[in-house]
Design an enzyme around this catalytic site. Structure first.
Site, short mmCIF file in Angstrom:
data_model
loop_
_atom_site.label_atom_id
_atom_site.label_comp_id
_atom_site.label_asym_id
_atom_site.label_seq_id
_atom_site.Cartn_x
_atom_site.Cartn_y
_atom_site.Cartn_z
N CYS A 298 0.86 -1.18 0.00
CA CYS A 298 0.00 0.00 0.00
C CYS A 298 0.89 1.22 0.00
CB CYS A 298 -0.91 -0.03 1.24
SG CYS A 298 -1.78 1.51 1.60
N ASP A 299 0.33 2.34 -0.47
CA ASP A 299 1.09 3.59 -0.52
C ASP A 299 1.54 4.06 0.85
OD1 ASP A 299 2.13 5.83 -1.93
OD2 ASP A 299 0.42 7.03 -1.30
#
Length: 410
Positions: A298-299
């Site tokens: 995930c970012d």
């Protein structure tokens, strides 16, 4: 106009691209990505090659099972790559599309936009997410360049430039320790500039010193010397911020101004998919690929322990459907503490983002979200109105009818 808040997370595979890694022309105090360049100290040029760009686009399109495919370009500041890079991307998308409908979204701080960029974005139907934290005083508190100079006027000037060229955009704001105290001024600013699609995110970060010079902490870290970053939003204030802004929105703006978190809350209220991953039941649907092909869960989880693979060694499908990535997604629900699983509002927040779940419950169980008290304040306040809008939707009537209901019941 396109629906600005169709969730990309309903897609089978979604990977955000970082064509310049963490490189940026600004030095925002609360940025969670600037220091990610330190993950690659041996690499001087954190720029995605055209060879990797082609490999990604080809594989990304091949692994999709739906007609509509979304590409999201992120940073750092992706506009630090020249227009020619994105023209090449469009060329490659068309080359490998095989009849699929392709959408592009780019997220930018807005300072580098000019006429050429706006023409390109308009001609190629890009949706632009532009970062702006409200009025000048709020925005320039934390969003300055590397020389310490403010960025507000450039951003507002370029928003007007996008409007002149007809570029579709959303405003993306961070709610921090300062602007959280001014919800009315914050909201009216966006109305004053006629921005009708607004996304805002509460900033919560923990800081500690690490041998590599980084300060942001991974969710797995639990040492005693970790401190909450000073710009982090207070949990209860976050709840009151939402309540105040929600009340203002209910007066005359439902169906006219689209506030992502309110839309997502209503979606959960009626049992539909939320438009934002933080309020979804599970996560792991949205990976992120760095400039060198490394893919992270995930970012907000770009830490070594959350690296899922590299597309030079595995396919995108293998990475995003790996046991490790699937477990990351399932853990959002599976690792909720009992207090959360017994909460009447679990359906509405689903424990929120796992990166914020570093508190302990009253029973000493780990995994309580730092923002829990704030969300409870908001959900308790919004419940009657959400219930009404749910009934309207189920009766196939517009939820905007809530505005008249509010007037008649206050």
């Amino acid at each position: 106009m396109r629906n600005q808040f169709i969730s990309p997370f309903v897609k089978p595979v979604y990977v955000m691209l970082k064509p310049v890694g963490s490189l940026c022309n600004l030095a925002c105090d609360y940025c969670y990505y600037l220091e990610k360049g330190k993950l690659y100290p041996e690499v001087k040029n954190h720029v995605m090659s055209e060879a990797l760009l082609e490999k990604f686009i080809k594989e990304y399109l091949e692994c999709q099972t739906m007609q509509q495919v979304l590409f999201t370009w992120h940073g750092g500041e992706p506009l630090m790559r020249p227009i020619s890079f994105f023209k090449k991307a469009i060329e490659l998308q068309n080359k490998y599309a095989e009849g699929r409908e392709i959408d592009n979204c780019i997220q930018t701080n807005g300072t580098l936009l000019d006429d050429d960029w706006c023409k390109f974005l308009k001609d190629n139907n890009f949706l632009v997410g532009v970062s702006i934290d409200g009025p000048q005083e709020f925005h320039d508190t934390y969003r300055r360049n590397k020389q310490g100079l403010p960025s507000f006027y450039k951003v507002v000037k370029n928003i007007k430039r996008m409007e002149k060229f007809g570029v579709e955009y959303n405003a993306m704001a961070v709610i921090n320790d300062y602007n959280v105290d001014h919800p009315i001024e914050f909201y009216h600013f966006f109305k004053d500039i006629n921005c009708r699609y607004i996304q805002f995110t509460p900033i919560v970060e923990r800081l500690a010193s690490h041998p590599d010079g980084t300060h942001l902490t991974s969710p797995v870290e639990d040492e005693k010397d970790i401190k909450l970053a000073p710009f982090s939003v207070n949990a209860d204030k976050w709840g009151y911020f939402l309540c105040t802004l929600f009340d203002e929105w209910l007066k005359e703006d439902v169906g006219q101004y689209f506030i992502q978190i309110f839309d997502a809350t209503l979606a959960n209220w009626v049992g539909e998919q939320a438009g934002i991953c933080s309020l979804a039941r599970t996560c792991g649907h949205a990976g992120v690929m760095e400039f060198n092909g490394d893919v992270y869960a995930c970012d907000h989880f770009v830490f070594p322990e959350y690296k899922m693979g590299n597309i030079y060694q595995q396919t995108i499908t293998e990475i995003m459907y790996s046991d490790k990535q699937l477990k990351f997604g399932a853990d959002k629900h599976d690792k909720l503490p009992r207090q959360c699983k017994e909460c009447e509002f679990l359906f509405a927040c689903n424990g929120e983002c796992p990166k914020n779940r570093f508190l302990y419950t009253a029973d000493g169980e780990p995994g309580l979200n730092y923002l829990c008290s704030g969300y409870k304040i908001f959900f308790e306040h919004a419940a009657p109105y959400m219930d009404f809008m749910k009934k309207e939707l189920l009766a196939q009537r517009p939820p905007a009818n809530v505005m008249e209901w509010v007037k008649n019941n206050r």
